[in-house]
Design a protein around this motif. Structure first.
Motif: not given
Ligand code: FE
Ligand code: CA
Length: 522
Positions: A423-425, A510-511, A517-522
């Motif tokens: 995740e990019l900040r 990942f989704v 933009p935060r990733v979730q485990t698929a």
């Protein structure tokens, strides 16, 4: 898309199409009669490929090389007429377009045909003939029309295919996955001498430096039947990283301190030309001396805007002598650039104007600032060859995405022979900042050999870096399945590449959802 400068258009269109009148002195070989040779060996040993599609056109590619380890490819000094056919069926019986072009020794007897006026979003099949030889049939595909929202798309992402360190078995699974497009993000070849990394098979010859060397290396890599079959399956967007010329070079600066800029630019010119000759690229990418325009964009309907970047040719030299370093001093300097001013302006303008659901940066080096070590005082250390060594520009690009409300920026990355999901900040060290973009880093296809799951490194990296959501050190590629609501990335890994018969599995998925933009485990 960059407009073509007229002079180079006339010069090179004449060479490639073999039709237009020449307006200036032509190389000697153009004036010799072209031949219709009888080949003793198959000249299509590098197979066929297609690339850089848009909604109505695509590049069809081949290169005549009957002898991959002869400096002239076994083709001699004559130009050769090559005919091509494009059809609507897999046997190319229903031909919709055909033509003749010239394979010249100046371009290593490569052929780049830009077929126009095609129907959007459909498959076509093509083949070439030269003399008495006929190429295998390749399949290609146009992109969806600009004003449509495609239901879904499937992209494969690959990089880093060291010939000596592993077999290209992963391409077998990629072919079964049936992607619409492949992105190759660099280290398509490695420049090293035979035996440097030899575990599985051996490079031909010494470290490559001359145009002949680079041509033979590309011919060797493309002789791999699995790589060839994947090129014949769907169009590719390719971009280079460092090893297409020389490990970790920066613009005109070689890794070797004793190599001057002029000498290095001669080597770069050779590497760039051989790369152009070997890849399904448009005429706009034809090299001009040591320069070659490789950054470009394409619209996958309204679903995705694809920005293919070049972070090698225009970059400033790596800070800290290219050794891992802390995020201070030169790494933060405003003048440090990976993109160069022109590409940066082009990218920011393109992102600002895009109305696509997903905005994809297909590029080489990792954008996340993930500390991979600490110095003796406990200060975190970062790779200076990657975006952390160019921190101000990284921040400017992400800030631009934030301020211009660029929809769903997705960064696709290669280079480091490991899988990452990040995740990019604006500043990845500050986890209180909002996430601006998502980065999927594809592991190597073969570089580094079998590898391992890397549980210890994963745990350490995730404990020390809030931006890192996944890490793994096996070989493989990414499969991205995209629709208007979500972007899903499957990390496909191989149980082995150092011996035949490796099998593929999905190690993690990942989704990201539209707008989040935060990733979730698929
Ligand atoms: Fe690599
Ligand atoms: Ca690299």
């Amino acid at each position: 898309m960059q407009p073509l400068d007229r002079r180079s258009f006339v010069r090179f269109a004449a060479a490639l199409a073999g039709t237009a009148a020449l307006t200036e002195a032509a190389p000697a070989s153009w004036l010799r009669p072209t031949v219709r040779p009888r080949f003793r060996r198959d000249p299509f040993l590098m197979g066929v490929a297609s690339g850089d599609p848009d909604a109505t056109s695509v590049v069809l590619w081949t290169r005549l090389v009957p002898e991959p380890f002869a400096p002239d490819g076994g083709m001699g000094k004559d130009s050769v007429r090559v005919t091509w056919e494009l059809g609507e069926d897999e046997l190319v019986r229903k031909v919709v377009q055909s033509g003749t072009t010239l394979a010249t020794p100046e371009l290593g007897h490569s052929v780049h045909v830009e077929v126009q006026n095609l129907q959007p979003d459909r498959h076509y099949w093509f083949r070439f003939r030269a003399g008495d030889a006929e190429s295998p049939i390749g399949r290609t595909r146009t992109l969806p029309a600009a004003d449509t929202m495609p239901k879904a798309a499937r992209f494969a992402v690959t990089s880093c295919q060291n010939w000596e360190q592993g077999l290209f078995t992963a391409y077998t699974q990629m072919r079964n996955d049936d992607p619409d497009l492949v992105f190759h993000l660099g280290d398509y070849i490695y420049e090293y001498e035979a035996g440097r990394n030899g575990k599985v098979r051996t490079h031909h010859g010494k470290e490559i430096e001359s145009l002949d060397d680079y041509r033979m290396r590309h011919a060797q890599y493309r002789s791999d039947p699995l790589l060839q079959a994947m090129h014949a399956e769907c169009p590719w967007f390719v971009t280079w990283d460092d090893h297409e010329v020389d490990n970790n070079y920066a613009n005109d600066v070689s890794e070797q301190k004793n190599v001057g800029k002029a000498a290095f630019l001669r080597r770069r010119a050779a590497g760039y030309q051989a790369y152009y000759e070997a890849m399904p690229l448009r005429l706009r990418s034809k090299p001009d001396g040591a320069d070659m325009l490789l950054y470009r964009r394409a619209s996958y309907g309204q679903l995705a805007e694809l920005f293919v970047l070049d972070t090698r040719q225009y970059r400033s030299d790596q800070p800290n002598d290219d050794k891992r370093g802390p995020l201070r001093g030169e790494a933060l300097a405003a003048e440090q650039t990976l993109l160069g001013a022109a590409q940066r302006r082009w990218l920011e303008r393109g992102l600002g104007a895009s109305r696509a659901r997903w905005n994809v940066l297909a590029q080489q080096v990792m954008m996340a600032c993930a500390a991979t070590a600490k110095d003796q005082a406990g200060e975190p250390l970062y790779s200076m060859d990657q975006w952390p060594g160019y921190f101000a520009e990284r921040q400017a690009v992400l800030r631009h995405c934030q301020q211009q409300k660029v929809a769903n920026p997705i960064v696709l990355t290669g280079d480091i022979h490991s899988n990452w999901c990040n995740e990019l900040r604006l500043d990845d060290r500050r986890s209180e900042q909002p996430v601006v973009a998502t980065e999927y880093v594809a592991t190597s296809l073969s570089s580094g050999g079998d590898g391992n799951d890397g549980e210890k490194q994963r745990n350490e990296l995730m404990a020390n870096n809030a931006c890192v959501k996944f890490h793994n050190r096996q070989r493989g590629y990414l499969l991205c399945t995209v629709d208007a609501a979500q972007w899903r990335t499957d990390y496909v890994v191989m149980d082995r590449v150092e011996a035949p018969g490796g099998t593929a599995s999905v190690r993690a998925s990942f989704v990201v959802a539209d707008g989040e933009p935060r990733v979730q485990t698929a």
